[in-house]
Scaffold this active site. Structure first.
Site, short mmCIF file in Angstrom:
data_model
loop_
_atom_site.label_atom_id
_atom_site.label_comp_id
_atom_site.label_asym_id
_atom_site.label_seq_id
_atom_site.Cartn_x
_atom_site.Cartn_y
_atom_site.Cartn_z
N LEU A 3 -9.72 28.68 66.12
CA LEU A 3 -9.15 28.31 67.41
C LEU A 3 -10.16 27.59 68.31
O LEU A 3 -9.77 27.04 69.34
CB LEU A 3 -8.64 29.56 68.13
CG LEU A 3 -7.58 30.37 67.39
CD1 LEU A 3 -7.23 31.63 68.18
CD2 LEU A 3 -6.34 29.56 67.12
N GLU A 4 -11.42 27.61 67.92
CA GLU A 4 -12.45 26.99 68.75
C GLU A 4 -13.09 25.80 68.04
O GLU A 4 -12.57 24.69 68.09
CB GLU A 4 -13.46 28.06 69.18
CG GLU A 4 -12.81 29.12 70.07
CD GLU A 4 -13.75 30.23 70.44
OE1 GLU A 4 -14.44 30.07 71.45
OE2 GLU A 4 -13.79 31.26 69.72
#
Length: 322
Positions: free
Chosen positions: A128-129
């Site tokens: 997600l990053e």
């Protein structure tokens, strides 16, 4: 007796317009502590860490660096409710400031790691990053002569995942924000705060805010349930998986909605607030804390005083106020 000594004994009277008013002064044994001096660290590691902090090659598609979500020129975070990952999609939790993060007892909202090195490790591989992997990161950095030389000069084994993490963590330990007016007050300059700010600090203690926000980072040293005195999430509506906090790690019912207590340093410049970014202003955040954490209804005057105190917690970076 000096003015500082008198203040610290809590015995000073402020003479204003011919009237004597009791002043709230910092006692000798405060629950809040001034920031420590920045540790003397290997300057080569610090500089390498600074370069890596701004290096988009840490992300899978070379678009995202630590600095993309942690703006050092402003708050150490960003102004979005949810930062954008490498794919342009928002992450599920509001980005905490990187300033003074080295003083927290755990990292991330759920406190899932103990060290800055582990925090770096997780962010780089998070889908997600940054969405990368450490083998790729090491290969990409090793392909650049400038990084090859910098790592060889700093670490005997050159470019490795552990060394990248160590250099970044070393740099992050320098990201302290000293010289807030409140720090100056704690260090003895009792004239630096207005009487309203001093009364705000006293209200902060009287109402119990200090039970969770104390120590050198004015928070960041314990876990707490969000909604001690009321069901915050029911009132907010639209429950999300990210609201479960530490429960997602432990599956322990006692950890449902439990998060690391955030630091209040620089809180006036780190809006929006909370893991869900639900409070857009400091005033909103204070209202939520009174209702759901303290279960108390303060006067508007007391809230205003506390907010004035919170604004004294803003420090400096690179010699300039945030």
């Amino acid at each position: 007796m000096s003015d500082v000594s008198i203040y610290r004994l809590g015995l000073v009277l402020l003479l204003s317009s011919g009237l004597a008013m009791p002043l709230i002064a910092a006692p000798l044994d405060e629950a809040l502590k001034p920031l420590p001096a920045i540790a003397v660290l290997d300057p080569a590691k610090v500089e390498l860490g600074r370069q890596l902090f701004n290096e988009p090659r840490l992300s899978v598609n070379n678009t995202l660096s630590c600095a993309s979500c942690h703006h050092l020129e402003t708050s150490g975070a960003d102004d979005k409710a949810f930062s954008l990952g490498f794919d342009g999609k928002p992450v599920p939790l509001n980005t905490p400031t990187v300033f003074n993060a080295s003083l927290n007892f755990k990292q991330f909202w759920d406190g899932r790691v103990d060290t800055l090195q582990a925090q770096v490790e997780h962010v780089v591989i998070s889908p997600l990053e940054m969405g990368s992997d450490w083998k790729t990161v090491v290969q990409n950095l090793s392909a650049l002569p400038a990084y090859q030389n910098a790592f060889k000069q700093t670490y005997t084994d050159g470019v490795t995942a552990a060394n990248v993490q160590d250099a970044l963590a070393t740099y992050e330990r320098t990201l302290l924000t000293p010289n807030s007016r409140f720090d100056q007050y704690l260090l003895g300059n009792t004239e630096i705060l207005t009487i309203q700010e001093k009364y705000g600090y006293q209200r902060f203690k009287d109402y119990g805010c200090i039970a969770c926000h104390q120590g050198v980072n004015i928070g960041g040293n314990m876990f707490q349930k969000f909604g001690v005195m009321g069901d915050y999430f029911k009132a907010r509506g639209n429950p999300l998986e990210s609201d479960l906090g530490r429960y997602l790690l432990t599956q322990d019912e006692e950890d449902r909605h439990v998060f690391k207590v955030p630091s209040l340093r620089n809180v006036a410049v780190t809006a929006p607030y909370f893991h869900d970014a639900s409070a857009k202003t400091l005033e909103e955040a204070v209202d939520v804390m009174f209702k759901y954490q303290l279960g108390r209804t303060p006067s508007q005057e007391d809230k205003d005083l506390i907010i004035q105190f919170l604004k004294t917690l803003t420090g400096e970076w690179a010699g300039k106020p945030l």
